[in-house]
Design a protein around this motif. Structure first.
Motif, PDB file in Angstrom:
ATOM      1  N   ASP A  78      27.828 -18.600  55.289  1.00 29.57           N
ATOM      2  CA  ASP A  78      27.210 -19.898  55.002  1.00 29.57           C
ATOM      3  C   ASP A  78      27.925 -20.520  53.801  1.00 29.57           C
ATOM      4  N   PRO A  79      28.508 -21.719  53.947  1.00 34.33           N
ATOM      5  CA  PRO A  79      29.237 -22.335  52.841  1.00 34.33           C
ATOM      6  C   PRO A  79      28.408 -22.472  51.567  1.00 34.33           C
ATOM      7  N   ALA A  80      27.135 -22.850  51.692  1.00 40.51           N
ATOM      8  CA  ALA A  80      26.290 -23.003  50.513  1.00 40.51           C
ATOM      9  C   ALA A  80      26.093 -21.662  49.805  1.00 40.51           C
ATOM     10  N   LYS A  81      25.910 -20.593  50.581  1.00 42.07           N
ATOM     11  CA  LYS A  81      25.723 -19.266  50.003  1.00 42.07           C
ATOM     12  C   LYS A  81      27.015 -18.744  49.391  1.00 42.07           C
ATOM     13  N   ASN A  82      28.155 -19.135  49.962  1.00 38.32           N
ATOM     14  CA  ASN A  82      29.432 -18.708  49.397  1.00 38.32           C
ATOM     15  C   ASN A  82      29.605 -19.278  47.992  1.00 38.32           C
ATOM     16  N   LEU A  83      29.309 -20.546  47.826  1.00 37.92           N
ATOM     17  CA  LEU A  83      29.395 -21.160  46.505  1.00 37.92           C
ATOM     18  C   LEU A  83      28.371 -20.541  45.562  1.00 37.92           C
ATOM     19  N   ALA A  84      27.145 -20.333  46.045  1.00 38.80           N
ATOM     20  CA  ALA A  84      26.110 -19.743  45.206  1.00 38.80           C
ATOM     21  C   ALA A  84      26.507 -18.351  44.734  1.00 38.80           C
ATOM     22  N   ALA A  85      27.125 -17.572  45.617  1.00 36.94           N
ATOM     23  CA  ALA A  85      27.567 -16.232  45.251  1.00 36.94           C
ATOM     24  C   ALA A  85      28.647 -16.284  44.180  1.00 36.94           C
ATOM     25  N   ALA A  86      29.580 -17.217  44.317  1.00 35.68           N
ATOM     26  CA  ALA A  86      30.640 -17.368  43.321  1.00 35.68           C
ATOM     27  C   ALA A  86      30.052 -17.738  41.964  1.00 35.68           C
ATOM     28  N   ARG A  87      29.109 -18.661  41.963  1.00 32.51           N
ATOM     29  CA  ARG A  87      28.489 -19.090  40.701  1.00 32.51           C
ATOM     30  C   ARG A  87      27.715 -17.936  40.063  1.00 32.51           C
ATOM     31  N   LYS A  88      26.980 -17.186  40.865  1.00 33.46           N
ATOM     32  CA  LYS A  88      26.213 -16.059  40.321  1.00 33.46           C
ATOM     33  C   LYS A  88      27.130 -15.025  39.684  1.00 33.46           C
ATOM     34  N   LEU A  89      28.184 -14.649  40.380  1.00 40.84           N
ATOM     35  CA  LEU A  89      29.081 -13.624  39.865  1.00 40.84           C
ATOM     36  C   LEU A  89      29.731 -14.040  38.546  1.00 40.84           C
ATOM     37  N   VAL A  90      30.053 -15.310  38.431  1.00 42.76           N
ATOM     38  CA  VAL A  90      30.733 -15.785  37.225  1.00 42.76           C
ATOM     39  C   VAL A  90      29.742 -16.084  36.103  1.00 42.76           C
ATOM     40  N   GLN A  91      28.700 -16.846  36.407  1.00 39.81           N
ATOM     41  CA  GLN A  91      27.821 -17.339  35.354  1.00 39.81           C
ATOM     42  C   GLN A  91      26.738 -16.349  34.944  1.00 39.81           C
ATOM     43  N   GLN A  92      26.260 -15.532  35.886  1.00 40.78           N
ATOM     44  CA  GLN A  92      25.216 -14.567  35.549  1.00 40.78           C
ATOM     45  C   GLN A  92      25.789 -13.169  35.314  1.00 40.78           C
ATOM     46  N   ASP A  93      26.589 -12.693  36.267  1.00 44.38           N
ATOM     47  CA  ASP A  93      27.138 -11.345  36.144  1.00 44.38           C
ATOM     48  C   ASP A  93      28.358 -11.285  35.245  1.00 44.38           C
ATOM     49  N   LYS A  94      28.992 -12.432  35.046  1.00 42.52           N
ATOM     50  CA  LYS A  94      30.151 -12.557  34.150  1.00 42.52           C
ATOM     51  C   LYS A  94      31.273 -11.575  34.501  1.00 42.52           C
ATOM     52  N   VAL A  95      31.704 -11.629  35.762  1.00 41.75           N
ATOM     53  CA  VAL A  95      32.811 -10.782  36.194  1.00 41.75           C
ATOM     54  C   VAL A  95      34.137 -11.344  35.706  1.00 41.75           C
ATOM     55  N   PHE A  96      35.098 -10.462  35.525  1.00 40.66           N
ATOM     56  CA  PHE A  96      36.459 -10.903  35.191  1.00 40.66           C
ATOM     57  C   PHE A  96      37.168 -11.409  36.434  1.00 40.66           C
ATOM     58  N   ALA A  97      36.901 -10.746  37.570  1.00 39.47           N
ATOM     59  CA  ALA A  97      37.594 -11.094  38.815  1.00 39.47           C
ATOM     60  C   ALA A  97      36.659 -10.888  39.999  1.00 39.47           C
ATOM     61  N   ILE A  98      37.001 -11.538  41.114  1.00 36.21           N
ATOM     62  CA  ILE A  98      36.309 -11.327  42.377  1.00 36.21           C
ATOM     63  C   ILE A  98      37.310 -10.743  43.364  1.00 36.21           C
ATOM     64  N   SER A  99      37.035  -9.523  43.778  1.00 34.86           N
ATOM     65  CA  SER A  99      37.933  -8.832  44.703  1.00 34.86           C
ATOM     66  C   SER A  99      37.150  -7.688  45.342  1.00 34.86           C
ATOM     67  N   PRO A 100      36.738  -7.862  46.619  1.00 31.72           N
ATOM     68  CA  PRO A 100      37.286  -8.797  47.614  1.00 31.72           C
ATOM     69  C   PRO A 100      36.438 -10.056  47.800  1.00 31.72           C
TER      70      PRO A 100
END
Length: 423
Positions: free
Chosen positions: A102-124
């Motif tokens: 789901d495109p909306a969920k894809n963006l939401a997942a990216a935002r969560k990982l960066v803004q809440q979980d504060k990951v250095f990278a996304i892989s995969p």
């Protein structure tokens, strides 16, 4: 290959811009703040760890799942940590978010990982949609996945583990599939091919790409249509089969190539066989022993040549043996059926780790990007890797395997082919 819906991507970019003031890059822990040598660390980096997350289509409306991508990534990170980590830091892999395709969920997942979980990278990052790409590029988040989407071709922070597979004009097209089909047929001269895809932006782009690739290999492209609805699997394939089987001057083409996912392939291939088609059938997705559990699925896929852009699991190379051992270890010592999703996660993680190792102890996004800008290595499961070449071109390697009587066999060995210009 698949391409995201551009209007949704544009909306995602607009949303990302509106919310940028709340992003991780503005809170003192972002990619442009601090540095290991000054005692301050970048987002997701501590003195002894590097936090990494993933985005994977674990579920989908069609039932298709890429969940084993997460296992593949875990396997590679687990071995890296067992070997001491990356320049003294262990990988803190927090797992993958499910975007449900789901495109909306894809963006939401990216935002969560960066803004809440504060990951250095996304892989995969493994999905048929990548609406979070603009956000991740804006936030300078190194992101790795299968380069089957345009967002893996050009953006400076986004990397395909086997390069860019859907180039823009000026890039190149991987010829593994056309050349592989030509090998199966004993040559392309005088042979015809039908290419079918979903009626979507992704499907239309795939048709454009493979029409050029098969023509360049010497085939007559008798049929090339993005004709199948993208939102639901047809219950009646007769119209598509009729068009395909009369496309070659009123007769059947020598090969039928499907640029679609498993549920569509099962329906189409079953209908083709029932109509008496005896030519070559091929797709890029159905290399998965788990698909063989059901008789109907096994029968539909029997004889199909599947495109791989990595060494087949049947290979006895040291790299493949190590992959198998790593997967078994990550699965708790169990022998689990291997599939291409595992390889996607594994090699996405592998490329991230290789660049992070080169970046050195003073890890930052800037240092990571500098390392990526001159990165190369050889002899991997996807062939020789080179950046930034891989952000414009594929690494050009692949193989075909054929399902025969419930077992996959290598029909065209792993080989690298010279790409052609994309127009």
């Amino acid at each position: 290959m698949l391409r995201p819906i551009r209007t949704l991507a544009a909306a995602a970019a607009a949303l990302a811009l509106v919310s940028a003031c709340n992003s991780a890059s503005s809170n003192g822990t972002g990619p442009d703040k601090g540095g290991a040598s000054s005692g301050q660390f970048y987002r997701g980096v501590t003195d002894d760890s590097i936090k990494v997350g993933g985005i994977v289509s674990m579920t989908s409306s069609s039932g298709y799942s890429k969940k084993d991508t997460d296992l593949g990534a875990r396997a590679r990170y687990q071995r890296a940590n067992a070997e001491g980590g990356v320049n003294g830091r262990k990988i803190d892999y927090i797992g993958a978010e499910d975007d449900g395709q789901d495109p909306a969920k894809n963006l939401a997942a990216a935002r969560k990982l960066v803004q809440q979980d504060k990951v250095f990278a996304i892989s995969p990052m493994s999905s048929v949609t990548f609406s979070g790409a603009d956000f991740l590029q804006q936030e300078k988040v190194p992101t790795f996945g299968w380069g089957t989407l345009p967002s893996f071709c050009g953006p400076t922070y986004i990397y395909g583990f086997n390069g860019c597979l859907v180039p823009s004009p000026g890039g190149t097209i991987n010829q593994t599939w056309p050349e592989g089909i030509a090998t199966v047929l004993g040559g392309a001269k005088g042979k015809s091919v039908a290419v079918i895809a979903n009626d979507s932006d992704a499907g239309k782009f795939g048709i454009r790409t493979f029409r050029q690739g098969f023509a360049a290999a010497g085939f007559e492209v008798a049929y090339a249509k993005a004709a199948v609805p993208a939102t639901a699997v047809p219950s009646d394939w007769s119209a598509y089969v009729k068009d395909i089987l009369s496309s070659n001057g009123g007769g059947a083409p020598d090969a039928v190539v499907s640029v679609m996912q498993t549920p569509n392939n099962i329906g189409l291939f079953t209908a083709l066989k029932r109509a008496g088609y005896k030519g070559v059938i091929s797709d890029p997705t159905d290399y998965d022993p788990g698909l063989l559990a059901k008789d109907a699925t096994r029968q539909a896929l029997d004889g199909v040549h599947v495109l791989l852009q990595f060494e087949p699991f049947e290979s006895k190379s040291p790299a493949m043996e190590r992959f198998k051992a790593d997967i078994k270890a990550a699965a708790g010592g169990k022998d689990v059926p291997l599939n291409m999703h595992m390889l996607t996660g594994y090699m996405s993680a592998d490329l991230f780790l290789a660049i992070a190792q080169k970046a050195g102890r003073d890890l930052s996004v800037a240092h990571f990007q500098n390392a990526a800008g001159s990165f190369s290595d050889t002899g991997t499961l996807v062939g020789d890797r080179s950046l930034p070449k891989g952000q414009k071109d594929s690494f050009g390697c692949g193989a075909l395997v054929q399902l025969r009587n419930g077992t996959y066999e290598v029909s065209v060995p792993f080989k690298c082919h010279r790409p052609i210009p994309f127009q």
